[in-house]
Design a protein around this motif. Structure first.
Motif, PDB file in Angstrom:
ATOM      1  N   ILE A 186       3.602  -6.218   1.657  1.00 42.49           N
ATOM      2  CA  ILE A 186       3.785  -5.332   0.509  1.00 42.49           C
ATOM      3  C   ILE A 186       4.249  -3.938   0.940  1.00 42.49           C
ATOM      4  N   HIS A 187       3.630  -3.486   2.009  1.00 46.03           N
ATOM      5  CA  HIS A 187       3.886  -2.149   2.576  1.00 46.03           C
ATOM      6  C   HIS A 187       5.374  -1.923   2.897  1.00 46.03           C
ATOM      7  N   CYS A 190       7.087  -0.789  -0.496  1.00 42.78           N
ATOM      8  CA  CYS A 190       6.308   0.009  -1.452  1.00 42.78           C
ATOM      9  C   CYS A 190       6.988   1.351  -1.726  1.00 42.78           C
ATOM     10  N   ARG A 192       5.591   4.027  -2.423  1.00 47.42           N
ATOM     11  CA  ARG A 192       4.806   5.129  -1.843  1.00 47.42           C
ATOM     12  C   ARG A 192       4.990   5.218  -0.332  1.00 47.42           C
ATOM     13  N   ARG A 193       5.787   4.315   0.239  1.00 54.41           N
ATOM     14  CA  ARG A 193       5.946   4.251   1.689  1.00 54.41           C
ATOM     15  C   ARG A 193       6.443   5.572   2.305  1.00 54.41           C
ATOM     16  N   PHE A 196       3.508   7.559   2.994  1.00 51.89           N
ATOM     17  CA  PHE A 196       2.748   7.031   4.155  1.00 51.89           C
ATOM     18  C   PHE A 196       3.392   7.536   5.445  1.00 51.89           C
ATOM     19  N   CYS A 215       0.539   8.121  -0.946  1.00 55.16           N
ATOM     20  CA  CYS A 215       0.129   6.802  -0.449  1.00 55.16           C
ATOM     21  C   CYS A 215      -1.377   6.578  -0.659  1.00 55.16           C
ATOM     22  N   LEU A 216      -1.725   5.335  -1.013  1.00 51.10           N
ATOM     23  CA  LEU A 216      -3.116   5.000  -1.362  1.00 51.10           C
ATOM     24  C   LEU A 216      -3.911   4.426  -0.183  1.00 51.10           C
ATOM     25  N   TYR A 217      -3.363   4.540   1.011  1.00 47.84           N
ATOM     26  CA  TYR A 217      -4.014   3.929   2.181  1.00 47.84           C
ATOM     27  C   TYR A 217      -5.451   4.411   2.356  1.00 47.84           C
ATOM     28  N   GLY A 223      -2.151  -2.929   1.524  1.00 50.19           N
ATOM     29  CA  GLY A 223      -0.728  -3.301   1.533  1.00 50.19           C
ATOM     30  C   GLY A 223      -0.138  -3.552   2.916  1.00 50.19           C
ATOM     31  N   PRO A 224      -0.527  -2.764   3.956  1.00 48.96           N
ATOM     32  CA  PRO A 224       0.081  -3.010   5.277  1.00 48.96           C
ATOM     33  C   PRO A 224      -0.258  -4.374   5.860  1.00 48.96           C
ATOM     34  N   VAL A 243      -0.113  -0.936  -7.206  1.00 50.40           N
ATOM     35  CA  VAL A 243       0.097   0.343  -6.514  1.00 50.40           C
ATOM     36  C   VAL A 243       0.913   1.324  -7.370  1.00 50.40           C
TER      37      VAL A 243
END
Ligand code: SF4
Ligand code: SF4
Ligand code: F3S
Length: 267
Positions: A186-187, A190, A192-193, A196, A215-217, A223-224, A243
């Motif tokens: 997914i990452h 994404c 939002r990447r 990240f 990023c929601l990490y 996702g990663p 996400v």
């Protein structure tokens, strides 16, 4: 029963919430009506069929008999195995018995959703009913996993259409998932990447870092490590996915390590 040359499909429900069927009902290309009226012959589906009781059981068994070795079996839901599987019974049979009976004559089996693929939420420790996925019970047939909670309906539809068109199964990964849908993380796609990569992370729900789409990490995004196409295929034809609306991916297409841990953390 095979009608107008359309292949018979038998759909069994076990330990589940019916979210996978509900998700499929909202697909639009093709629509569920095109699928079940023009492309397949859906002979048994506990949510969608009109018949009930003995009439429904007759349909199920007539179809299994007349389409021996040819029908597609779709399973939604986990299968409880503890205490001889008494936790889920339909028509006097346990889910284990019904699955084994229906699997015998199936040409191929599709496990729709994370419950049927790996046991899902029901199998989170301490797994009181001994819930497992189809592959833990059926060892002698091709079983395609379409995990997700619910899965993207297009991953299911594409698999069915691939099978109908090419008369063979799509290429699968080591967890039985079609590579065309689950071949990447997914990452990788994404939106939002860039945040990240630049080290910009949302710190709390609702704060400015979250509102700015960071990023929601650090809020737990899996996702990663999650193989799925959510960030590309998206859901419900409106372009949204978890996400994109501000919730971290909980790895719902993955077995134990990600999904079950994420669920266990919340209960
Ligand atoms: Fe429901 Fe999720 Fe199981 Fe599908 S995979 S039946 S949506 S709990
Ligand atoms: Fe990766 Fe999740 Fe961040 Fe997206 S939100 S870039 S999937 S860690
Ligand atoms: Fe599931 Fe994560 Fe997609 S939670 S729906 S795999 S974004």
């Amino acid at each position: 029963i095979e009608k107008n040359g359309n292949p018979a499909v038998i759909w069994l429900h076990f330990q589940e919430c019916t979210g996978c069927s509900e998700s499929l009902l909202r697909s639009s290309h093709p629509t569920i009506s095109t699928l079940i009226l023009d492309m397949i012959s859906l002979d048994y589906h506990e949510t969608l069929m009109v018949g009930a009781g003995h009439q429904a059981e007759k349909s199920l068994h007539d179809s299994m008999k007349e389409n021996q070795g040819k029908y597609i079996l779709v399973v939604e839901g986990a299968i409880p195995t503890k205490q001889n599987g008494i936790f889920c019974k339909v028509s006097g049979k346990t889910a284990m018995e019904s699955l084994q009976e229906a699997a015998k004559g199936a040409a191929a089996i599709i496990s729709i959703g994370t419950c049927a693929s790996y046991g899902g939420i029901q199998s989170v420790a301490p797994n009181p009913t001994g819930a497992v996925g189809v592959r833990d019970i059926v060892k002698d047939k091709p079983v395609i996993n379409i995990p997700g909670c619910p899965p993207n309906p297009y991953n299911f539809l594409s698999t069915v259409l691939y099978y109908l068109t090419f008369k063979k199964l799509p290429e699968l990964d080591n967890l039985g998932r079609p590579k065309f849908a689950y071949g990447r993380k997914i990452h990788e796609h994404c939106e939002r990447r860039p945040h990240f990569d630049a080290g910009r992370f949302a710190k709390a729900y609702g704060d400015p870092t979250h509102a700015q789409g960071y990023c929601l990490y650090k809020l737990g995004c899996k996702g990663p490590a999650t193989s799925a196409n959510c960030s590309v295929q998206r859901f419900n034809d409106v372009g949204a996915w978890p996400v994109s609306i501000g919730h971290p991916c909980i790895g719902c297409t993955e077995p134990d390590i990600l999904f079950k841990t994420a669920i266990a953390e919340k209960v």
